[in-house]
Design an enzyme around this catalytic site. Sequence first.
Site, mmCIF file in Angstrom:
data_model
loop_
_atom_site.group_PDB
_atom_site.id
_atom_site.type_symbol
_atom_site.label_atom_id
_atom_site.label_comp_id
_atom_site.label_asym_id
_atom_site.label_seq_id
_atom_site.Cartn_x
_atom_site.Cartn_y
_atom_site.Cartn_z
ATOM 1 N N HIS A 1 0.748 -1.119 -0.070
ATOM 2 C CA HIS A 1 0.124 -0.121 0.002
ATOM 3 C C HIS A 1 1.096 1.129 -0.064
ATOM 4 C CE1 HIS A 1 1.053 -0.697 4.279
ATOM 5 N NE2 HIS A 1 0.906 0.560 4.303
ATOM 6 N N HIS B 1 4.746 -0.114 -0.160
ATOM 7 C CA HIS B 1 5.538 -0.796 1.021
ATOM 8 C C HIS B 1 4.416 -2.007 1.547
ATOM 9 C CE1 HIS B 1 4.125 2.501 3.192
ATOM 10 N NE2 HIS B 1 4.001 1.862 4.179
ATOM 11 N N ARG C 1 3.767 -8.056 17.961
ATOM 12 C CA ARG C 1 4.756 -6.997 17.346
ATOM 13 C C ARG C 1 3.891 -5.738 17.571
ATOM 14 N NH1 ARG C 1 6.163 -5.149 11.167
ATOM 15 N NH2 ARG C 1 7.563 -3.557 11.928
ATOM 16 N N ASP D 1 0.819 5.140 1.816
ATOM 17 C CA ASP D 1 0.408 5.915 2.949
ATOM 18 C C ASP D 1 -0.190 7.242 2.554
ATOM 19 O OD1 ASP D 1 1.113 3.882 4.661
ATOM 20 O OD2 ASP D 1 3.195 5.074 5.247
#
Length: 732
Positions: free
Chosen positions: A661, A713, A723, A663
């Site tokens: 995607h 990314h 995480r 941002d």
Amino acid sequence: MKIVFLLAFSALISFAQLPLTSSEEQKTPEDLLVLTVATAETDGFSRFLRSAKLFNYTVKVLGRGEKWQGGDYMAPGGGQRIRLLKAALEEMKEEQEKTILFIDSYDVVFASGPKELLKKFQQSGHRVVFSSETLIWPDRHLEDKYPHVREGNRFLGAGGFIGYLPNVKTMVADWTGEDHDSDQLFFTNIYINPEKRKSINITLDSRCRLFQNLNGALDEVVLKFEDSRVRARNVLYDTLPVIVHGNGPTKLQVNYLGNYIPKVWTFETGCTECHQNLRPLTGIQESEFPQVTIGVFIQQPTPFLTVFFERLLNLQYPKNRLKLFIYNQESHHKKQVDSFLEGHGGLYQDVKVVGPEGADTDSISSRNLGLDLCRQDKQCKYFFSVDSEVVLKNKDTLKILIEQNLPIVAPMITRPGRLWSNFWGALSADGFYARSEDYVDIVQGRRVGVWNVPYISSVYLVKGDVLRSGIPDYDLFSSDTQDADMAFCTSVRSKGVFLYVTNMHTFGRILSVENYQTKHLHNDLWQIFENPVDFEERYIHPNYSLIMKNKLIETPCPDVYWFPMFSEVACDHFVQEMEHFGQWSGGGAVDKRIQGGYENVPTIDIHMNQVGYEKEWHKLLLDYVAPITEKLFPGYYTKAEFDLAFVVRYKPDEQPSLRPHHDASTFTVNVALNQVGLDYQGGGCRFIRYNCSVEAPRKGWSLMHPGRLTHYHEGLPTTGGVRYIAVSFIDP
């Protein structure tokens, strides 16, 4: 001013032309004897003796060991002084060619030596010279009987006079009063009697050439800094008095002047007395260190209390010579107090805790109790009082204060970026804060020394012997009109005990606690506005300040920058805060939290605004991300605005990864909040255009990269553990 000067000059000429008798000729300092009454060796008396010693005055002290029966300065009294003076003079032979200076001591400072004093006395042309005042006391009805003076003060002050021995003897010979009778009225009646005034040959020092009484004259007196010396200057009469007397209600003002006069602090030498009469601890075995009781007072919700206890533990002083008294008024802080004592309480000689469940002990009684624990323990040499909002950065603070060897001394602490401190340089007429002329210079470090001040708070050291003898009263903190700290300082000063503050070292600062909220798990995270310095020390990576200097910014992929941002504690607190809040999104495309209600690339997350952290997060980005952005992208300036800032959680059985995607940002900041290999396995970020991955993000380090167009990314799969990352889409 010209008229005053001419009058003064003509007066000097007339004084010089007066013939001297045989007893007045060639008077030397050896011919002068200073007599003073001191039934107790107060701090003021010690100051008087130091100034007398500096100028080599010969001083004889009367009344040592007697109980004072002469009243106080608020009411007529002092007859005991005359009785003691009369007795001392009767022991002297009249053939002794002595000049007698009779002066108060507790509130008096010598500004010059006997040579100047004798010269000015002889220039007066009289046998006895009294100090003068602008105010008549104690009987106003005697005003009309006072002789008029051509210039200067008209009324007599009994706190100081100088005269030849035979004349002084004659003057006090008729004293038959009681110790509590008024010395002021006795000498006044002699002076206003024309026959006695003439026969004894008495005059007043109307222009304050010898004596400066401060009562009624505060606006007339300023400090005059000369070469390595300080005088009091009377600006009304342009004179330099030899003796400065804080008579009546001017004790605080003479304390202020005494910080400088005669050579205590000068611009050339700095503080000349700060290294005198010390109590060095170097070379002493730790087992011989004086025993100290530390009183910790938690009286309100306080940020960074865990750090406070860490600093208390790190004080460089043998723990087996320390006793702890902890008063905690806040249930909110019980966990932190218990944690500290569980881990470290056994290191101390003794520990006493009064918690919020102690209904009979309030903030005032707790302070009285703490002091009394030391007072009643003859092995306790010092009581070190520390409020929880104090940030003691200097590990040697306790040793430094002990070595000063003062009755009560506070380390100066300030509030960053403000002139607020834990001392007042002066008091207003109603006993509240007033700014002294030197306050700003002291706070900002332009004048460094140890200062006699009227008020200290928050952190200070009290000698055990002072508690037992100087201020033995149990209740020192109660008052109907003052808060506890003000009441304490008033109680101490009323006993003649001086309060000092030292800025000889950098000791620390004091927290702002007024707006501290306790509704979150880790409330200190919200302190970036109120206590930015402490926030930075606690939550910003220790290497952040070295980013530019030591080139700590790495470039793992093209136009992807990697730099340290958060401390380990910050990462842990953000994760724990989000898990405590617990309202994680479901990871679906429909999301009512965002404008439009639809998310193209959803994650399981919690937005900063959900936990009330959007303003603090914006401040954090503005202070710690924007400066780096502007260095890395010259010509680009950001206000760090964002629509979306959130903490993402990746779990193998929940949402392990994120599809490719862009941002919705000009640039994105992505901070790793836990450690790969320890807290989770896998994870990372892959920039598809460059086929470049960051697969081992460091805890607390931030990735910064363009959001649109170039840096398509994806989030790599988390294969084990959990995480957490904090993401911000900046300048959307």
